[in-house]
Design a protein around this motif. Structure first.
Motif, PDB file in Angstrom:
ATOM      1  N   PHE A 139       0.832  -1.210   0.000  1.00 47.93           N
ATOM      2  CA  PHE A 139       0.000   0.000   0.000  1.00 47.93           C
ATOM      3  C   PHE A 139       0.868   1.262   0.000  1.00 47.93           C
ATOM      4  O   PHE A 139       0.415   2.318  -0.438  1.00 47.93           O
ATOM      5  N   SER A 140       2.097   1.152   0.498  1.00 50.70           N
ATOM      6  CA  SER A 140       2.976   2.315   0.625  1.00 50.70           C
ATOM      7  C   SER A 140       3.855   2.540  -0.597  1.00 50.70           C
ATOM      8  O   SER A 140       4.298   3.669  -0.831  1.00 50.70           O
ATOM      9  N   VAL A 141       4.137   1.488  -1.381  1.00 50.67           N
ATOM     10  CA  VAL A 141       5.151   1.621  -2.439  1.00 50.67           C
ATOM     11  C   VAL A 141       4.619   1.362  -3.842  1.00 50.67           C
ATOM     12  O   VAL A 141       5.363   1.545  -4.811  1.00 50.67           O
ATOM     13  N   CYS A 142       3.368   0.933  -3.995  1.00 46.03           N
ATOM     14  CA  CYS A 142       2.812   0.609  -5.311  1.00 46.03           C
ATOM     15  C   CYS A 142       1.861   1.695  -5.802  1.00 46.03           C
ATOM     16  O   CYS A 142       1.192   2.361  -5.015  1.00 46.03           O
ATOM     17  N   HIS A 143       1.804   1.854  -7.119  1.00 44.19           N
ATOM     18  CA  HIS A 143       0.789   2.710  -7.724  1.00 44.19           C
ATOM     19  C   HIS A 143      -0.531   1.947  -7.870  1.00 44.19           C
ATOM     20  O   HIS A 143      -1.609   2.512  -7.704  1.00 44.19           O
ATOM     21  N   VAL A 144      -0.430   0.656  -8.219  1.00 43.90           N
ATOM     22  CA  VAL A 144      -1.614  -0.187  -8.431  1.00 43.90           C
ATOM     23  C   VAL A 144      -1.413  -1.510  -7.699  1.00 43.90           C
ATOM     24  O   VAL A 144      -0.325  -2.089  -7.746  1.00 43.90           O
ATOM     25  N   GLU A 181      -0.552  12.419   1.551  1.00 40.76           N
ATOM     26  CA  GLU A 181      -1.625  11.471   1.858  1.00 40.76           C
ATOM     27  C   GLU A 181      -1.769  10.549   0.653  1.00 40.76           C
ATOM     28  O   GLU A 181      -2.527  10.826  -0.274  1.00 40.76           O
ATOM     29  N   TYR A 182      -1.005   9.461   0.656  1.00 40.25           N
ATOM     30  CA  TYR A 182      -0.939   8.606  -0.533  1.00 40.25           C
ATOM     31  C   TYR A 182      -1.624   7.261  -0.291  1.00 40.25           C
ATOM     32  O   TYR A 182      -1.365   6.590   0.715  1.00 40.25           O
ATOM     33  N   TYR A 183      -2.482   6.889  -1.233  1.00 39.57           N
ATOM     34  CA  TYR A 183      -3.108   5.565  -1.231  1.00 39.57           C
ATOM     35  C   TYR A 183      -3.164   5.060  -2.674  1.00 39.57           C
ATOM     36  O   TYR A 183      -3.476   5.824  -3.588  1.00 39.57           O
ATOM     37  N   PRO A 184      -2.875   3.775  -2.901  1.00 38.14           N
ATOM     38  CA  PRO A 184      -2.787   3.256  -4.266  1.00 38.14           C
ATOM     39  C   PRO A 184      -4.156   2.933  -4.865  1.00 38.14           C
ATOM     40  O   PRO A 184      -5.169   2.877  -4.168  1.00 38.14           O
ATOM     41  N   HIS A 185      -4.155   2.707  -6.184  1.00 34.72           N
ATOM     42  CA  HIS A 185      -5.325   2.153  -6.859  1.00 34.72           C
ATOM     43  C   HIS A 185      -5.406   0.659  -6.517  1.00 34.72           C
ATOM     44  O   HIS A 185      -4.395  -0.044  -6.547  1.00 34.72           O
ATOM     45  N   PRO A 289      -3.841   7.132 -13.632  1.00 27.11           N
ATOM     46  CA  PRO A 289      -3.060   8.266 -13.128  1.00 27.11           C
ATOM     47  C   PRO A 289      -2.067   7.818 -12.053  1.00 27.11           C
ATOM     48  O   PRO A 289      -2.420   7.097 -11.133  1.00 27.11           O
ATOM     49  N   ARG A 290      -0.814   8.251 -12.201  1.00 23.84           N
ATOM     50  CA  ARG A 290       0.237   7.847 -11.263  1.00 23.84           C
ATOM     51  C   ARG A 290       0.446   8.954 -10.239  1.00 23.84           C
ATOM     52  O   ARG A 290       1.213   9.888 -10.466  1.00 23.84           O
ATOM     53  N   ASN A 291      -0.246   8.852  -9.136  1.00 26.40           N
ATOM     54  CA  ASN A 291      -0.113   9.849  -8.086  1.00 26.40           C
ATOM     55  C   ASN A 291       1.256   9.737  -7.421  1.00 26.40           C
ATOM     56  O   ASN A 291       1.832   8.648  -7.330  1.00 26.40           O
ATOM     57  N   SER A 292       1.774  10.867  -6.965  1.00 29.00           N
ATOM     58  CA  SER A 292       3.098  10.888  -6.335  1.00 29.00           C
ATOM     59  C   SER A 292       3.071  10.125  -5.016  1.00 29.00           C
ATOM     60  O   SER A 292       2.239  10.394  -4.149  1.00 29.00           O
ATOM     61  N   ILE A 293       3.976   9.175  -4.873  1.00 34.78           N
ATOM     62  CA  ILE A 293       4.077   8.398  -3.645  1.00 34.78           C
ATOM     63  C   ILE A 293       4.641   9.262  -2.521  1.00 34.78           C
ATOM     64  O   ILE A 293       4.251   9.126  -1.353  1.00 34.78           O
TER      65      ILE A 293
END
Length: 328
Positions: A139-144, A181-185, A289-293
């Protein structure tokens, strides 16, 4: 001039079952490449995680990720331990994770007397905690993240996802920088789907369930990664892959049968075989969309160093320790 990374034709070990990072993985990552995508996979034992990952990377080589065979069933072992790693030419990093809630990893660690990691001890509660830590890491390091199941629906697995989201560390605890505040797809993928699973009423039931259960979740579950031909940003990330054990005649029957329902439910556009569905899944994942980690833009090697920090934070997490202590 940019150095050229070695080309991969099979996966390598990225992290072992004790969450120890394998340093040779960095040799396959570029120092100045910022346009990359990280895709992780989660699921229980035998649901077909490695098969799905191999299908997504099949244009580079066949069976890149080892799939479960008869010998694994007979010995009760997992074909994936820790996390396996593969990078494509167009800079997509695939991470195939060991099965969640699988007792073999704990049994194996006990047999080899791996006592150095206090987080992974011999008990059912620590088995769950280990799986939760792997999920929180993704959940912390992936985009999807592709969450694979082979039947609808296991409440325990849904609760597992919700708990992993709770245990996910924030960026401020990982690295000294502005808060992100990052959360993956998250894609809900139902593998080995049967004919009746593709009926519009069943699809609507699945959508209604996920919408209710994850209504308050911060995970990005509505990114349009679905089986429809038209991309809609608010579409639930739901994909069904037909059972691969039925043979070609079964797939042809599914195609003809489902076509009848296209005129009944306009949003039900399934009329493809497995190859076409995998191509659509790959295309929609690559286009998300690749949100910034993190608050700063990461290169591939920066991402690797960030990964090492995330691992340490998760291992030392007070929240994880408290959750493990309160588990029955």
């Amino acid at each position: 001039m940019l150095s050229i990374c070695p080309e991969m034709n099979t996966c390598i070990k990225f992290m072992d079952e004790n969450m120890q990072l394998c340093e040779n993985s960095i040799d396959f990552l570029y120092d100045h490449q910022q346009d990359f995508l990280v895709v992780g996979c989660l699921g229980a034992q035998g649901v077909g995680k490695s098969t799905i990952m191999s299908l997504l990377t099949s244009r580079y080589s066949s069976n890149i990720f080892q799939v479960q065979n008869l010998s694994h069933y007979e010995s009760g072992t997992n074909c994936t331990t820790g996390i396996d790693f593969f990078v494509t030419k167009n800079r997509v990093i695939y991470l195939d994770t060991q099965p969640i809630l699988s007792g073999f990893v704990i049994d194996s660690a006990s047999f080899e007397q791996k006592k150095s990691a206090p987080d992974f001890m011999n008990s059912d509660s620590n088995l769950e905690l280990q799986s939760l830590q792997f999920a929180a890491f993704l959940f912390s390091v992936c985009h999807v993240i592709i969450f694979v199941q082979d039947w609808f629906v296991d409440p325990n697995l849904v609760r597992f996802l919700q708990t992993a989201e709770m245990l996910k560390p924030s960026s401020t605890t990982v690295i000294d920088q502005d808060y992100v505040e990052y959360y993956p797809h998250v894609v809900f993928l139902h593998n080995k789907a049967e004919l009746q699973d593709f009926m519009p009423a069943i699809i609507d039931e699945m959508k209604d369930f996920y919408n209710k259960v994850f209504s308050s979740s911060r995970l990005q579950t509505h990114s349009g990664i679905d089986m429809s031909h038209c991309s809609t940003e608010n579409g639930l990330n739901l994909f069904l892959i037909p059972s691969r054990t039925k043979g070609k005649n079964y797939f042809r029957f599914i195609e003809k049968y489902i076509l009848i329902y296209i005129f009944i439910a306009e949003d039900m556009m399934f009329c493809e075989n497995e190859e076409s569905l995998i191509h659509k899944l790959r295309t929609k994942i690559h286009g998300v969309p690749r949100n910034s980690i993190t608050s700063s833009i990461l290169t591939e090697k920066n991402w690797f160093h960030y990964v090492s920090k995330v691992i340490e934070v998760i291992k030392k997490s007070h929240l994880s320790s408290e959750y493990g202590r309160l588990m029955p």
